[in-house]
Design a protein around this motif. Structure first.
Motif, mmCIF file in Angstrom:
data_model
loop_
_atom_site.group_PDB
_atom_site.id
_atom_site.type_symbol
_atom_site.label_atom_id
_atom_site.label_comp_id
_atom_site.label_asym_id
_atom_site.label_seq_id
_atom_site.Cartn_x
_atom_site.Cartn_y
_atom_site.Cartn_z
ATOM 1 N N VAL A 4 119.657 59.836 104.058
ATOM 2 C CA VAL A 4 120.911 59.270 104.552
ATOM 3 C C VAL A 4 121.998 60.334 104.456
ATOM 4 O O VAL A 4 122.259 60.863 103.385
ATOM 5 C CB VAL A 4 121.319 58.019 103.728
ATOM 6 C CG1 VAL A 4 122.668 57.497 104.191
ATOM 7 C CG2 VAL A 4 120.257 56.941 103.824
ATOM 8 N N VAL A 7 126.825 56.630 105.858
ATOM 9 C CA VAL A 7 126.680 55.197 106.076
ATOM 10 C C VAL A 7 127.861 54.745 106.921
ATOM 11 O O VAL A 7 129.013 54.893 106.523
ATOM 12 C CB VAL A 7 126.651 54.423 104.739
ATOM 13 C CG1 VAL A 7 126.562 52.921 104.995
ATOM 14 C CG2 VAL A 7 125.505 54.901 103.861
ATOM 15 N N ILE A 13 123.433 53.870 110.156
ATOM 16 C CA ILE A 13 123.570 55.040 109.284
ATOM 17 C C ILE A 13 123.308 56.305 110.091
ATOM 18 O O ILE A 13 122.728 56.249 111.175
ATOM 19 C CB ILE A 13 122.601 54.980 108.076
ATOM 20 C CG1 ILE A 13 121.136 54.910 108.539
ATOM 21 C CG2 ILE A 13 122.945 53.834 107.147
ATOM 22 C CD1 ILE A 13 120.107 54.960 107.415
ATOM 23 N N GLY A 30 121.851 50.114 105.984
ATOM 24 C CA GLY A 30 122.897 50.810 105.245
ATOM 25 C C GLY A 30 123.364 50.081 103.994
ATOM 26 O O GLY A 30 124.209 50.582 103.253
ATOM 27 N N GLN A 33 123.427 51.761 100.425
ATOM 28 C CA GLN A 33 122.912 53.124 100.558
ATOM 29 C C GLN A 33 123.998 54.128 100.166
ATOM 30 O O GLN A 33 125.177 53.868 100.330
ATOM 31 C CB GLN A 33 122.466 53.406 101.997
ATOM 32 C CG GLN A 33 121.217 52.688 102.396
ATOM 33 C CD GLN A 33 119.969 53.239 101.706
ATOM 34 O OE1 GLN A 33 120.020 54.181 100.914
ATOM 35 N NE2 GLN A 33 118.846 52.639 102.010
ATOM 36 N N LYS A 34 123.568 55.252 99.706
ATOM 37 C CA LYS A 34 124.461 56.349 99.341
ATOM 38 C C LYS A 34 123.993 57.606 100.070
ATOM 39 O O LYS A 34 122.820 57.750 100.401
ATOM 40 C CB LYS A 34 124.424 56.587 97.844
ATOM 41 C CG LYS A 34 124.748 55.366 96.996
ATOM 42 C CD LYS A 34 125.935 55.635 96.133
ATOM 43 C CE LYS A 34 126.224 54.498 95.182
ATOM 44 N NZ LYS A 34 126.930 53.408 95.696
ATOM 45 N N ALA A 37 120.455 59.442 99.720
ATOM 46 C CA ALA A 37 119.382 58.498 99.403
ATOM 47 C C ALA A 37 118.289 58.575 100.465
ATOM 48 O O ALA A 37 118.513 59.055 101.575
ATOM 49 C CB ALA A 37 119.938 57.079 99.323
ATOM 50 N N VAL A 39 115.627 56.515 102.899
ATOM 51 C CA VAL A 39 115.446 55.213 103.528
ATOM 52 C C VAL A 39 114.063 55.194 104.186
ATOM 53 O O VAL A 39 113.638 56.175 104.786
ATOM 54 C CB VAL A 39 116.573 54.900 104.544
ATOM 55 C CG1 VAL A 39 116.565 55.864 105.704
ATOM 56 C CG2 VAL A 39 116.490 53.480 105.044
#
Length: 162
Positions: A4, A7, A13, A30, A33-34, A37, A39
């Motif tokens: 990611v 976001v 994202i 998203g 989420q940071k 991160a 996904v």
């Protein structure tokens, strides 16, 4: 798995795909989420990769200035058009359509209407794309609780063709 990079909201994202930034859609993708991160691929329903990677920064800047609901609505229109036409539209269609929808709504707030000089030509020479655009206008109207002029079908057809 994808990394990611940004976001935009719960369903949109920016990820890294093949060393390039791409816009990814997915229900809840998203959520919490940071940046940095990972996904899962299964969480993503659609990925749009810009034609040129150097265009991602202006695109992200644009998306930061346009409410994400317009990107989501444009994505629905693109998905519907792809299904109707049995073809895949380019990422640039999504971005151009997002821009078009946003500025159409802004113009409506100021009572400025733009007609499509090619409306009849599109209707005659691109009947399938015109049909997809008509469905797209219905999606836009329902999602944004607005009423668009019939001329908008011509404008949306233009984006689908290009």
């Amino acid at each position: 798995m994808y990394t990611v990079n940004k976001v935009l909201n719960v369903n949109v994202i920016v990820i890294e795909k093949d060393g390039r930034d791409a816009v990814a859609f997915g229900k809840g993708v998203g959520y919490h989420q940071k940046i940095g991160a990972q996904v899962l691929e299964e969480k993503i329903s659609k990925i749009y990769v810009p034609i040129e990677n150097n265009r991602i920064e202006p695109l992200i800047e644009f998306m930061n200035n346009v409410p994400v609901k317009y990107l989501e609505v444009a994505n629905e229109v693109v998905n519907q058009a792809e299904e109707t036409l049995s073809t895949e539209l380019s990422a640039s269609t999504l971005y151009a359509l997002t821009d078009h929808i946003y500025f159409t709504v802004e113009r409506m707030k100021e009572d400025v209407m733009i007609t499509s000089s090619m409306y009849w030509e599109f209707k005659r020479f691109y009947p399938e794309e015109f049909k997809a655009a008509k469905k797209g206008v219905n999606i836009i109207e329902n999602a944004l609780s607005i009423t668009l002029s019939e001329q908008e079908v011509g404008n949306i057809t233009f984006h689908i063709i290009n």
